[in-house]
Design an enzyme around this catalytic site. Structure first.
Site, PDB file in Angstrom:
ATOM      1  N   HIS A  34       6.327  60.524   6.135  1.00  0.00           N
ATOM      2  CA  HIS A  34       4.494  60.311   6.844  1.00  0.00           C
ATOM      3  C   HIS A  34       4.173  59.860   5.444  1.00  0.00           C
ATOM      4  CE1 HIS A  34       2.549  62.931   3.092  1.00  0.00           C
ATOM      5  NE2 HIS A  34       4.273  63.378   3.432  1.00  0.00           N
ATOM      6  N   CYS A  35       2.753  59.518   5.502  1.00  0.00           N
ATOM      7  CA  CYS A  35       1.793  58.805   4.768  1.00  0.00           C
ATOM      8  C   CYS A  35       0.610  59.130   4.907  1.00  0.00           C
ATOM      9  CB  CYS A  35       1.693  56.996   5.297  1.00  0.00           C
ATOM     10  SG  CYS A  35       0.904  56.681   6.812  1.00  0.00           S
ATOM     11  N   ARG A  36      -0.554  58.798   4.936  1.00  0.00           N
ATOM     12  CA  ARG A  36      -2.126  58.793   5.424  1.00  0.00           C
ATOM     13  C   ARG A  36      -2.257  59.798   6.751  1.00  0.00           C
ATOM     14  NH1 ARG A  36      -6.559  56.822   6.227  1.00  0.00           N
ATOM     15  NH2 ARG A  36      -7.904  58.166   5.460  1.00  0.00           N
TER      16      ARG A  36
END
Ligand SMILES: Cc1cc2nc3c(=O)[nH]c(=O)nc-3n(C[C@H](O)[C@H](O)[C@H](O)COP(=O)(O)OP(=O)(O)OC[C@H]3O[C@@H](n4cnc5c(N)ncnc54)[C@H](O)[C@@H]3O)c2cc1C
Length: 565
Positions: A510-512
């Site tokens: 995941h990231c933002r």
């Protein structure tokens, strides 16, 4: 001889039918009966009177009998209730509510647009008390307004978190009331899926509303309500908004056939089982265009379209009633929330093979001062990619995106078509590839199995089971807040740190917002890592999904702190 048309109900469906009948038949005698004191009022703006966005209750009334007569030569008889239909004699019995006198009127064609009744469960103790209100017509909101002002009431409970309930809540909050919103299910706004509703829960909670989910009303007293959990909440006025049901009594007593969902059964041209009696609007049962199941759709747009179609059919025109898809929108404080077609709950209910995209893109170019994020969910059929539905929540133009999807669904569109859709673009309006184009691209990646995802609601389970979660945001972002147990391998470093990514177990990226992690997922796929998943909604999605439940259910957060930006 001139035709004689009678219309029962003088608001959305009724007034539209009468006006269209006049446009098609200048010589006809048209009488519209309305049991209330007003015809053609704006139901949809009723809550706006509570916060005086609509300053005077008279402003809610768009037309009156004099204008109907002058402009359309339609006799609009207010305070006149049709109490009986005799389909054999082709007459109706009408009660003039001012004089209490009854009279008969004959017809060539009769159109019923009697609308829907607010549901008032009689099992609730005190439901008939003077401090309990509904919001169905102008008189109702005037009554609420007077009661709150005259009794100087501060504490109000709204029961039911559909769009009418939410609109009332916001209007009451605008006027400084303490508002409790009670909803029996686990979410507000049933057309949305749970993860989308969580965004609204946070917004409602942030705005100071006492939101209570998964509890129901048992009793109403003068100064409090009592819930099934035993909880008591201070409330001196109660607005019931738990839903509506078709107002079918008149039709039923005349032998008009009722469908299995409880609305009047109509055919392709909105004709009932009596060839000279038609029905439109909230009182009828409609067919869902995607599932082909019978359903109800108490909304103004469908009512007005059905009205036109019925009038056309009465005048010998061919009507193409292809069913409904259900598009709606609501404002919830700073957020706009729109949906169309099927949601995931529907797909499961109807046993459809479907998949979905949930992502959180910017609604405009990031350099624009008023850009903001939009939570967007697209549902499509597997493996065809046929578009089934969409939901959007954001500060910007969610209606534009959902209207595009509604158009695609109506035209039988596929994600391949959506990908190619040419939409207008300049930075103040959107992005070069619009949100809906991007949603189609992600959908195609999923369809072509280029990409695997886990839903945001599974993340807690992953954290608790010690799953290998990789956060590809930069170090500063990670140190600010992150999912507990997640390992930080930034996008800018992952190529040098491949040995830290296991191949023998699933890895969750995941990231933002999902964009950076998507790049890593694609790269790893080509580098021989085949057990990689992207967390749909990413860190933002997880924060929004978890926040409200953590707060209200008093549970341990799975993030070091939430990130809502
Ligand atoms: C507060 C509120 C907000 C809404 N907001 C939206 C919105 O934002 N968007 C949207 O799409 N929809 C909205 N709706 C729904 C929309 O107003 C309805 O779907 C639409 O009005 C249905 O039209 P109708 O003609 O079937 O019924 P109505 O417009 O309800 O009209 C039915 C009329 O028939 C009269 N009547 C019933 N029986 C008799 C009888 N026997 N004799 C004479 N008269 C009779 C009733 O008094 C009533 O005035 C809202 C509804 C409410 C209450």
């Amino acid at each position: 001889m001139a035709n004689k048309y009678l219309v029962v109900g003088g608001v959305a469906g009724g007034a539209s039918t009468a006006a269209r009948l006049r446009r098609l038949d200048e010589n006809a005698k048209i009488i519209m009966f309305e049991k209330g004191p007003h015809v053609s009022f704006s139901n949809c703006c009723l809550p706006n009177f509570l916060n005086k966005q609509v300053a005077k209750s008279d402003d809610l009334v768009l037309m009156n009998p004099t204008i109907f007569k002058k402009q359309y030569n339609i006799e609009a008889r207010v305070n006149n209730e049709v109490v009986k239909i005799n389909p054999e004699k082709k007459t109706v019995l009408v009660k003039d509510l001012s004089s209490q006198k009854e009279y008969e009127e004959s017809y060539d064609k009769l159109v019923l647009s009697t609308g829907a009744l607010a549901i008032m469960p009689q099992s609730i103790k005190g439901i008939d008390k003077d401090n309990v209100f509904i919001v169905k017509n102008v008189g109702d909101v005037v009554k609420i307004d007077n009661f709150l002002r005259e009794k100087n009431i501060k504490d109000v409970a709204v029961i039911g978190a559909g769009f009418i309930g939410l609109e009332c809540v916001e209007a009451l909050m605008d006027t400084g009331k303490n508002v409790t919103l009670l909803e029996a299910t686990n979410q507000v706004m049933a057309p949305f899926d749970y993860e989308m509703a969580q965004i609204l829960h946070k917004e409602i909670d942030d705005n100071g509303v006492n939101l209570i989910l998964e509890d129901s009303l048992v009793a109403i007293e003068d100064d409090k309500i009592i819930l099934s959990s035993g909880k008591e909440v201070v409330a001196k006025a109660v607005i019931m908004a738990v839903g509506v049901k078709p107002d079918i009594d008149l039709a039923k007593s005349a032998g008009i056939e009722i469908g299995k969902t409880g609305g009047i059964l109509v055919d392709q041209s909105y004709r009932t089982n009596f060839k000279d009696i038609y029905a439109v609007g909230d009182v009828i049962e409609v067919q869902h265009r995607i599932t082909n199941h019978k359903t109800k759709l108490p909304l103004a747009g469908p009512a007005q379209k059905q009205a036109r179609a019925a009038a056309d059919s009465i005048n010998g025109r061919t009507v193409m009633n292809r069913g409904v898809i259900g598009s709606s929108i609501v404002k919830v404080f700073d957020f706009n929330a729109a949906s169309t077609g099927l949601n995931e709950k529907d797909c499961i209910k109807y046993d459809l093979d479907y998949d979905y995209v949930f992502f959180i893109p910017n609604d405009k170019v990031g350099l624009m001062p008023d850009h903001s994020k939009m939570f967007f969910k697209l549902l499509f059929e597997n493996p065809t990619g046929k578009i089934l539905g969409a939901q959007a929540i954001g500060r910007g133009n969610v209606d534009k995106r959902i209207d595009v999807i509604a158009t695609m669904i109506t035209m039988g569109g596929y994600v391949e078509d959506l990908k190619e859709l040419e939409l207008c673009y300049a930075p103040p309006f959107g992005t070069a590839k619009d949100i809906v184009n991007n949603a189609a691209l992600v959908a195609l990646n999923i369809l072509y199995r280029e990409y695997k995802q886990v839903p945001v609601m599974k993340v807690r389970e992953l954290v608790e089971s010690g799953a290998y979660i990789v956060d590809v945001r930069e170090k500063k972002e990670y140190s600010h807040s992150h999912i507990k147990g997640a390992i930080n391998i930034p996008l800018s470093e992952f190529r040098e740190r491949l040995d830290e990514i296991p191949k023998d177990k699933p890895v969750y990226m995941h990231c933002r917002s999902g964009q950076r992690s998507y790049n890593v997922v694609r790269a790893l796929g080509q580098l021989g890592f085949d057990n990689i998943y992207n967390i749909s909604g990413s860190f933002l999605g997880v924060s929004y999904y978890e926040y409200y439940n953590d707060k209200t259910k008093n549970r341990e957060p799975i993030v070091t702190s939430y990130n809502f930006n």
